[in-house]
Write a protein that holds these residues in place. Structure first.
Motif, PDB file in Angstrom:
ATOM      1  N   ALA A 195      13.664  36.965 -46.955  1.00  0.00           N
ATOM      2  CA  ALA A 195      13.926  37.794 -45.785  1.00  0.00           C
ATOM      3  C   ALA A 195      15.414  37.773 -45.467  1.00  0.00           C
ATOM      4  N   SER A 233      18.658  38.970 -42.985  1.00  0.00           N
ATOM      5  CA  SER A 233      19.116  39.431 -41.681  1.00  0.00           C
ATOM      6  C   SER A 233      20.596  39.707 -41.785  1.00  0.00           C
ATOM      7  N   GLY A 234      21.067  40.520 -40.892  1.00  0.00           N
ATOM      8  CA  GLY A 234      22.458  40.906 -40.968  1.00  0.00           C
ATOM      9  C   GLY A 234      22.569  42.387 -41.270  1.00  0.00           C
ATOM     10  N   ARG A 235      23.739  42.755 -41.680  1.00  0.00           N
ATOM     11  CA  ARG A 235      24.011  44.179 -41.803  1.00  0.00           C
ATOM     12  C   ARG A 235      23.615  44.759 -43.152  1.00  0.00           C
ATOM     13  N   LYS A 254      11.665  46.455 -44.485  1.00  0.00           N
ATOM     14  CA  LYS A 254      11.367  45.104 -43.991  1.00  0.00           C
ATOM     15  C   LYS A 254      12.476  44.109 -44.299  1.00  0.00           C
ATOM     16  N   ASN A 255      13.551  44.588 -44.881  1.00  0.00           N
ATOM     17  CA  ASN A 255      14.676  43.711 -45.238  1.00  0.00           C
ATOM     18  C   ASN A 255      14.210  42.518 -46.075  1.00  0.00           C
ATOM     19  N   THR A 256      13.364  42.786 -47.031  1.00  0.00           N
ATOM     20  CA  THR A 256      12.762  41.707 -47.808  1.00  0.00           C
ATOM     21  C   THR A 256      12.752  42.059 -49.298  1.00  0.00           C
ATOM     22  N   VAL A 309      25.276  38.466 -44.600  1.00  0.00           N
ATOM     23  CA  VAL A 309      23.829  38.528 -44.802  1.00  0.00           C
ATOM     24  C   VAL A 309      23.291  37.105 -44.815  1.00  0.00           C
ATOM     25  N   GLN A 310      22.252  36.858 -44.066  1.00  0.00           N
ATOM     26  CA  GLN A 310      21.575  35.568 -44.103  1.00  0.00           C
ATOM     27  C   GLN A 310      20.248  35.746 -44.835  1.00  0.00           C
TER      28      GLN A 310
END
Length: 118
Positions: A23, A25-27, A76-78, A2-3
């Motif tokens: 925020a 990103s990644g899985r 929103k992955n946030t 995860v970033q």
């Protein structure tokens, strides 16, 4: 993997508000518990707030209870940290972190500076 990238820090007067965002990103962001930590100059990094993967449970450091609110939007992955009634002692670099539930925080962002002037 995860970033994490934080944003929303800045300079604010005491009593003001800021909203931090992180925020991811990644899985499988929605499978991670998320936390916010902070580190003031010359001090150890400390826990601020955390939220479970589903958003159903949160917890806070005593020093921010009633003033800060953690939330997340898995679509929103946030993850967010709403900070109200800010005090000079809230001045620090704020980091978000992710962990697989029940394990240690493994993934960290680069941090965002929050400065509260008196």
């Amino acid at each position: 993997q995860v970033q994490l990238v934080e944003s929303g820090g800045g300079l604010v007067q005491a009593g003001g508000s800021l909203r931090l965002s992180c925020a991811a990103s990644g899985r499988a962001f929605s499978s991670y518990d998320m936390g916010w930590f902070r580190q003031a100059p010359g001090k150890e990094r400390e826990f601020v707030a955390a939220i479970t993967w589903s958003g159903s449970n949160t917890n806070y450091a005593d020093s921010v209870k009633g003033r800060f609110t953690i939330s997340r939007d898995n679509a929103k992955n946030t993850v967010y940290l709403q900070m109200n009634s800010l005090k000079p002692e809230d001045t620090a670099v704020y980091y978000c972190a992710a962990r697989i539930p029940s394990l240690q925080y493994r993934y960290w962002g680069q941090g965002t500076q929050v400065t509260v002037s008196s």
